[in-house]
Scaffold this motif. Structure first.
Motif, PDB file in Angstrom:
ATOM      1  N   THR A  23       0.787  -0.721   0.278  1.00 47.64           N
ATOM      2  CA  THR A  23       0.468  -0.207  -0.100  1.00 47.64           C
ATOM      3  C   THR A  23       1.212   1.473   0.076  1.00 47.64           C
ATOM      4  OG1 THR A  23      -0.067   0.079   2.486  1.00 47.64           O
ATOM      5  CG2 THR A  23      -1.739  -1.112   1.565  1.00 47.64           C
ATOM      6  N   ASN A  24       0.136   2.200  -0.496  1.00 50.08           N
ATOM      7  CA  ASN A  24       0.949   3.751  -0.326  1.00 50.08           C
ATOM      8  C   ASN A  24       0.860   4.847   1.014  1.00 50.08           C
ATOM      9  OD1 ASN A  24       2.718   4.035  -3.129  1.00 50.08           O
ATOM     10  ND2 ASN A  24       0.702   3.329  -4.217  1.00 50.08           N
ATOM     11  N   LYS A  25       1.065   3.755   1.863  1.00 47.57           N
ATOM     12  CA  LYS A  25       0.856   4.678   3.065  1.00 47.57           C
ATOM     13  C   LYS A  25       1.845   5.547   3.986  1.00 47.57           C
ATOM     14  CE  LYS A  25      -0.886   3.677   8.064  1.00 47.57           C
ATOM     15  NZ  LYS A  25      -1.378   3.105   8.913  1.00 47.57           N
ATOM     16  N   ASP A  26       1.940   6.645   4.267  1.00 50.15           N
ATOM     17  CA  ASP A  26       1.905   7.525   4.471  1.00 50.15           C
ATOM     18  C   ASP A  26       2.900   7.016   5.448  1.00 50.15           C
ATOM     19  OD1 ASP A  26       3.594  10.343   4.861  1.00 50.15           O
ATOM     20  OD2 ASP A  26       2.620  10.932   6.712  1.00 50.15           O
ATOM     21  N   TYR A 181       6.691   3.510  -0.548  1.00 50.10           N
ATOM     22  CA  TYR A 181       5.552   3.182   0.347  1.00 50.10           C
ATOM     23  C   TYR A 181       6.472   1.496   1.352  1.00 50.10           C
ATOM     24  CZ  TYR A 181       5.302  -0.462  -3.844  1.00 50.10           C
ATOM     25  OH  TYR A 181       5.581  -0.993  -4.728  1.00 50.10           O
ATOM     26  N   TYR A 185       7.784  -0.597   6.273  1.00 50.47           N
ATOM     27  CA  TYR A 185       6.899  -0.268   6.047  1.00 50.47           C
ATOM     28  C   TYR A 185       6.388  -1.418   7.103  1.00 50.47           C
ATOM     29  CZ  TYR A 185       2.762  -2.537   2.982  1.00 50.47           C
ATOM     30  OH  TYR A 185       1.773  -3.498   2.322  1.00 50.47           O
TER      31      TYR A 185
END
Length: 219
Positions: A23-26, A181, A185
């Motif tokens: 996922t592209n989580k900040d 991302y 992680y």
């Protein structure tokens, strides 16, 4: 029956592999050191399976200032997750460790490396299989190489592992940062099935084994 059982296990491993559920989580919540600050520290390069796991392990070690997930040891002149996970560049998922040599030695980092994974499983770590998940140390100079080789010889002498150590000890050439991302992680995706089922248990096993090497938790 055996073939059906093997197929089921393979499917289970695949669904929780390091190559899934990205996922592209900040990750901006983490305090970042500037590149100028990082360059005042020593660096070391290791690969021991999924870099999500390896990054979290080294991040927990006192004296380690930053860990970057990326790719090393390949034949191609560049690397990205799509190419590496497909095995098209021969790079390994690796980490770049920035560390304060006054607090933690390179030899201790080598100890962390061998104490946090199984170096006897060729091109495999847990549910992740392929050259990109191989066990490898990328030494920068003759001194690091000697430390690694001496440590491996001692492990063999003490028969620490039942199987043959397959860790590649190779000269460092280049390191390519992984996509944003992938950084931090485990910290950013605690509910990811792979993180819950593989990464966190691996981290906890390491922490239980080497409590004296861990950073003190802030109160």
């Amino acid at each position: 029956m055996k073939s059906i059982y093997s197929t089921v296990l393979t499917l289970i491993f695949f669904t929780i592999s390091c190559n899934s559920n990205t996922t592209n989580k900040d990750n901006s919540h983490k305090e970042q050191l500037t590149q100028e600050q990082l360059e005042t520290y020593e660096t070391a390069y290791f690969a021991s399976g999924c870099f999500w796991c390896v990054e979290a392990i080294f991040e927990s070690v006192k004296g380690v200032k930053e860990v970057v997930s990326g790719y090393a040891g390949g034949k191609a002149s560049t690397a990205n997750y799509k190419l590496v996970s497909a095995g098209r560049t021969d790079h390994a998922e690796a980490v770049k460790v920035y560390y304060d040599a006054k607090v933690v030695s390179y030899k201790t980092l080598v100890k962390v490396f061998f104490g946090s994974h199984d170096p006897t499983t060729l091109n495999r770590q847990g549910p992740d299989a392929g050259r990109q998940y191989r066990s490898a140390i990328f030494y920068k100079n003759a001194k690091e190489k000697q430390i690694v080789e001496t440590y491996i010889n001692q492990l063999k002498k003490d028969k620490v592992f039942n199987g043959e150590i397959t860790t590649e000890v190779v000269k460092y050439t280049a390191f390519y940062d992984a996509e944003g991302y992938h950084q931090d992680y485990e910290a950013n995706n605690p509910n990811n099935p792979y993180i819950k089922g593989v990464s966190i248990p691996r981290l906890k096993r390491f922490q239980k084994k080497f409590p004296e090497l861990l950073k003190k938790k802030a109160h």
